[in-house]
Design an enzyme around this catalytic site. Structure first.
Site, PDB file in Angstrom:
ATOM      1  N   HIS B  55       0.826  -1.212   0.000  1.00 54.57           N
ATOM      2  CA  HIS B  55       0.000   0.000   0.000  1.00 54.57           C
ATOM      3  C   HIS B  55       0.860   1.263   0.000  1.00 54.57           C
ATOM      4  CE1 HIS B  55      -3.153  -2.832   0.721  1.00 54.57           C
ATOM      5  NE2 HIS B  55      -2.697  -3.155   1.914  1.00 54.57           N
ATOM      6  N   HIS B 217      -7.292  -4.659  -0.732  1.00 56.16           N
ATOM      7  CA  HIS B 217      -6.749  -5.988  -1.008  1.00 56.16           C
ATOM      8  C   HIS B 217      -7.575  -6.679  -2.081  1.00 56.16           C
ATOM      9  CE1 HIS B 217      -6.218  -4.937   3.283  1.00 56.16           C
ATOM     10  NE2 HIS B 217      -4.970  -5.257   3.028  1.00 56.16           N
TER      11      HIS B 217
END
Lengths: 355, 355
Positions: B55, B217
């Site tokens: 991320h 995700h």
């Protein structure tokens, strides 16, 4: 085509509208033809660049205090027009003239020359300096000679600071030329990219293939092969850059005495033990930042082995090819002058420090 | 798998090594378990976060003066372990305690609680504040309740500044809770992404499909449909955020008096005409910056229509999903306290101003 756009014909104008709304704090003035700092460059040399869109944040992201006074975005992967450059020059130039920093792509070079001629007709002095730092190839589909890559943004940063320190137009052009001869870059791609106009990938790469030495428009590189490890890829690019022999070519420059464009012989440096450099590990747009750090780790190790000291670095997306996966490496040798101007305060959407 | 990696097992350590070499100027200390500011937070509350890798720049990119004191990276899309968080806490905490900012994913929440218990056993006071700002769904595959998205980095910025102004641990926790209840986010994906460990896309999206409300995700969203225009997509996300009703749920907090974890009823704001907000248009990793500006242009227009004033904005990649194409929008209402701490100087790899 998987893109966040409304209309393939208007993408650049749409994007500029958003850029304008987002960066009110940078105090840029918005025009469909260019992005420029509000108020222009009244008492100093104006620094202007531009090129095809799709390489963001280059160049609009580098407009602001201490860097570019204006940037002209073309359509995606297409040179801006001389009219745009002329309008930008008229908007920001004072009586100290304009330095135009031009990546070495045929359309950009010609259009920036035409713009310079138009501006000169209006009594504004202009110097064009070409950036041709890509060591992959001597010629490409898009350019006569080597292409312009990451050294461009270092030239923009350094010249933007020099303008604010009162350099005159000839000093600015000489500094920009020096940065170009001190900078070398090379890129690679894991995937292609898709322009909104075409709607399909610019070229094909197999599912397990990569291409080394590719350009920012997907121009062919020096080697297509199976994907290798990040370390091997980094080594290939870094070694090519660090061992590139002094490269001599002729670059077009305006000769104020002759009143004409002349070809000036220009020779790059070769990196040597003891050199201090600024390093850029640049993402092509679709590669995660985390992977760029893997590349940087290896690049730093290779620099150590060559006795080259990386004194500043940028790791991230700076000169992209839309959503292409891949990266490029740029090394620019610094001396006291270049490093001081690199470190000077800057406030642009994409680079900011000291303020 | 088209990635710049050497070894799928070691990607995170490799990347951290590069991060460490690149950011010597930020003065971070490097440990395989965490990234932390050198010297720690001796005379003030330490601010720590962490989460799965993939991320970036979250969270490591936000370590530095004025933001996080430490970040713990897990493996890709996997929570860091309590041992990592404990080590980070021990490395940076002084005698003012630790605020742990935790995105609402089941693994992160549990592991940060275990780390807090371990640190408390060593006499270090710890508060955990959960960020659960994703308005797309009430529950997801990865979390009980709403997921943590872009409000996280605003919480990190604001709390990092508050720590430097001398807020104590209870004040810090209250401020962080306020930011969470003031922030709402929603994301969408045009493509999937591939973790190095799996080597194939996490999920499938057809060539002309997109998914609205997806998580970082690749957790399923609220609607899969044909790709729409950037304006329609932006409208769908922004409208959902701006009209989200006050959301009440119970969030785990440490009760120092009871010496136990308790569930605290927490209610979000609903945006109202006249609100001032920080807006983030966040790229998921594989979407060109230029497209994010198209989204921002529409978002600014929609905010105008709702009488909401965007007083600060971030447009770029801040909380990504590897090379996923797509974006998320975050709006965080500000008051005088939040805005002042947001504007305070910060020097991290990914956010820098005022220095």
């Amino acid at each position: 085509m998987k893109k966040l756009i409304n209309n393939a014909e208007d993408v650049t104008v749409e994007q500029l509208r958003g850029f304008d709304r987002a960066h009110a704090d940078i105090d840029v003035q918005f025009d469909p033809n260019f992005v420029a700092v509000a108020g222009g460059a009244k008492d100093r040399v104006a620094v202007i660049s531009g090129g095809g869109s799709g390489h963001e944040p280059l160049h609009g992201g580098f407009v602001g205090m201490g860097m570019l006074d204006a940037a002209c975005p073309g359509q995606v992967f297409t040179s801006p027009t001389p009219d745009q450059m002329y309008a930008a020059g008229k908007a920001v130039a004072g009586d100290k003239g304009i330095l135009q920093i031009v990546k070495n792509y045929t359309g950009d070079v010609l259009n920036f020359q035409m713009a310079a001629d138009l501006l000169r007709d209006d009594g504004i002095e202009v110097r064009n300096v070409i950036i041709d730092d890509d060591v992959a190839l001597k010629d490409s589909l898009y350019t006569a000679g080597r292409r312009g890559l990451g050294t461009t943004l270092i030239a923009e940063k350094v010249c933007g600071a020099a303008s604010r320190e009162g350099y005159d137009l000839n000093q600015m052009a000489a500094l920009c030329r020096k940065v170009n001869t001190y900078g070398k870059s090379m890129g690679m791609a894991l995937t292609s990219c898709t322009t909104p106009q075409n709607g399909k990938p610019s070229f094909d790469l197999g599912a397990d293939e990569m291409e080394i030495g590719i350009g920012i428009h997907g121009e062919p590189g020096v080697e297509r092969s199976k994907i290798k490890t990040a370390d091997k890829i980094t080594e290939a690019l870094a070694t090519r850059i660090l061992t590139d022999e002094a490269y001599t070519r002729e670059l077009s420059e305006w000769d104020a005495d002759k009143g004409d464009w002349v070809e000036v012989e220009t020779t790059d440096i070769t990196f040597a033990k003891g050199d201090e450099v600024i390093a850029i590990v640049n993402g092509m747009g679709g590669t995660p930042l985390s992977e760029l750090y893997t590349v940087y780790a290896k690049l730093a190790e290779i620099a150590d082995q060559h006795g080259i000291s990386i004194v500043r670095n940028l790791v991230g997306n700076y000169i992209t090819s839309l959503e292409m996966a891949g990266m490029s490496i740029t090394l620019v040798k610094v001396d006291e002058e270049i490093l001081r101007f690199y470190d000077a305060p800057v406030k642009t959407p994409a680079l900011r420090w000291g303020v």
